[in-house]
Scaffold this active site. Structure first.
Site, mmCIF file in Angstrom:
data_model
loop_
_atom_site.group_PDB
_atom_site.id
_atom_site.type_symbol
_atom_site.label_atom_id
_atom_site.label_comp_id
_atom_site.label_asym_id
_atom_site.label_seq_id
_atom_site.Cartn_x
_atom_site.Cartn_y
_atom_site.Cartn_z
ATOM 1 N N ASN A 162 0.871 -1.176 0.000
ATOM 2 C CA ASN A 162 0.000 0.000 0.000
ATOM 3 C C ASN A 162 0.913 1.232 0.000
ATOM 4 O OD1 ASN A 162 -1.791 2.051 0.553
ATOM 5 N ND2 ASN A 162 -2.319 1.339 2.622
ATOM 6 N N LYS A 199 0.154 4.273 -0.264
ATOM 7 C CA LYS A 199 -0.483 5.458 0.333
ATOM 8 C C LYS A 199 -0.233 6.693 -0.551
ATOM 9 C CE LYS A 199 -0.186 3.221 4.768
ATOM 10 N NZ LYS A 199 -0.048 3.303 6.215
ATOM 11 N N HIS A 203 -9.550 1.191 4.814
ATOM 12 C CA HIS A 203 -8.265 1.306 5.505
ATOM 13 C C HIS A 203 -8.442 2.195 6.742
ATOM 14 C CE1 HIS A 203 -4.166 2.493 6.428
ATOM 15 N NE2 HIS A 203 -3.797 1.375 5.828
ATOM 16 N N GLU A 245 -6.783 4.528 7.923
ATOM 17 C CA GLU A 245 -6.595 5.970 7.707
ATOM 18 C C GLU A 245 -7.868 6.601 7.143
ATOM 19 O OE1 GLU A 245 -2.900 5.515 5.588
ATOM 20 O OE2 GLU A 245 -2.002 4.926 7.500
ATOM 21 N N GLU A 262 -5.436 -5.033 10.528
ATOM 22 C CA GLU A 262 -4.382 -4.063 10.781
ATOM 23 C C GLU A 262 -4.661 -3.331 12.089
ATOM 24 O OE1 GLU A 262 -2.371 -2.761 6.868
ATOM 25 O OE2 GLU A 262 -4.231 -1.648 7.034
ATOM 26 N N GLY A 301 2.433 2.112 10.781
ATOM 27 C CA GLY A 301 3.389 3.207 10.620
ATOM 28 C C GLY A 301 4.099 3.604 11.904
ATOM 29 N N SER A 344 3.390 -2.296 10.282
ATOM 30 C CA SER A 344 4.852 -2.375 10.447
ATOM 31 C C SER A 344 5.446 -3.733 10.060
ATOM 32 C CB SER A 344 5.247 -1.998 11.876
ATOM 33 O OG SER A 344 4.832 -0.667 12.160
HETATM 34 P P1 PGA Z 1 2.798 0.195 7.674
HETATM 35 O O1 PGA Z 1 1.348 0.411 7.038
HETATM 36 O O2 PGA Z 1 3.369 -1.067 7.074
HETATM 37 O O3 PGA Z 1 3.585 1.423 7.295
HETATM 38 O O4 PGA Z 1 2.620 0.065 9.146
HETATM 39 C C1 PGA Z 1 0.466 -0.661 6.825
HETATM 40 C C2 PGA Z 1 -0.835 -0.165 6.243
HETATM 41 O O5 PGA Z 1 -1.295 0.914 6.627
HETATM 42 O O6 PGA Z 1 -1.441 -0.820 5.372
#
Ligand code: PGA
Length: 251
Positions: free
Chosen positions: A9, A11, A95, A97, A167, A173, A213
């Site tokens: 992803n 983003k 997601h 976010e 997640e 992140g 992560s």
């Molecule tokens: P990350 O993000 O690997 O940077 O933690 C995962 C995601 O949001 O899909």
């Protein structure tokens, strides 16, 4: 047997030129990969350009979101139909976010899931609890609500193309990965829920990805867990070397 999926992803990162370059590095290094699915999700503006790079490659293309209508007076939105036109096979839906920054509800997410399926694309439904919800022992309740809401009124047949991504919001992140046990426990619970809502066969074949992560140094132990069928990777999917290593996980 569930075929593993490693999805990147990207983003809100990578210009068209940068996206092309990263996609080219991936196609070069992941030729002929068959025992696992590889998916990348660039920003909308880079989708067509990346689709061209991915031609004749096993790597598939995903969008990071969509609007639950096909076309019409929806200024600024993009529909599954147009994503398919741009070359996508998958769409990431719900997601964290989007749930948190754009206040997306389970009902809205459910509408998107339905439209994605109607178009013939495959949805990756994201779910996950916040740190506060976990600490308040609300994790199972939240996961259950997000699954039931996101998959409301789904038939068994529709469910057969759905991919779920667990997640935990506190691991996205932040560099904090859920422990393999925490991740496995959540995945086991989610599979049980799918069994309860649909049937044992569907539960057995549904792929449940872990996200939060995921890095080259923790992917192997995560993938060794019985109910973890893949990874949704954010930060580490932006570097070719790291993402390639994650795709090449060994258990
Ligand atoms: P990350 O993000 O690997 O940077 O933690 C995962 C995601 O949001 O899909």
């Amino acid at each position: 047997m569930r075929k593993p999926i490693i999805a990147g992803n990207w983003k809100l990162n990578k210009t068209i030129a940068e996206a092309r370059e990263l996609a080219a590095q991936l196609t070069e290094n992941l030729k002929g990969i068959e025992d696992r699915e590889v998916i990348i999700a660039p920003v909308y503006t880079a989708l067509s350009a990346v689709a061209e790079v991915l031609e004749n490659s096993p790597i598939q293309l995903a969008a990071q979101n969509c609007y639950p209508e096909i076309s019409g007076a929806f200024t600024g939105e993009i529909s599954p139909q147009f994503l398919q036109d741009a070359g996508c096979q998958y769409v990431i839906i719900g997601h964290s976010e989007r749930r948190h920054l754009m206040a997306e509800t389970d009902h809205f997410i459910n509408q998107k899931m339905i439209k994605v399926l109607e178009t013939g694309l495959k949805p990756i439904l994201c779910i996950g609890e916040t740190l506060q919800e976990r600490e308040n022992n609300q994790m199972l309740e939240i996961l259950s609500k997000q699954i039931k809401g996101g998959l409301a009124n789904f038939t068994t047949e529709q469910m057969s193309t759905v991919v779920i991504a667990y997640e935990p919001v506190w691991a996205i992140g932040t560099g904090k990965t859920a422990s393999t046990e925490q991740a496995q426990d959540a995945h086991f619970f989610i599979r049980g829920l799918v069994q309860e809502l649909f049937n044992p066969e569907v539960a057995e074949q549904t792929r449940i990805l872990y996200g939060g992560s995921v890095k080259p140094d923790n992917v192997d132990s995560l993938m060794a867990q019985q109910d973890i069928d893949g990874a949704l990777v954010g930060g580490a999917s932006l570097k070719a070397e790291d993402f390639i290593r994650i795709v090449q996980f060994e258990i």
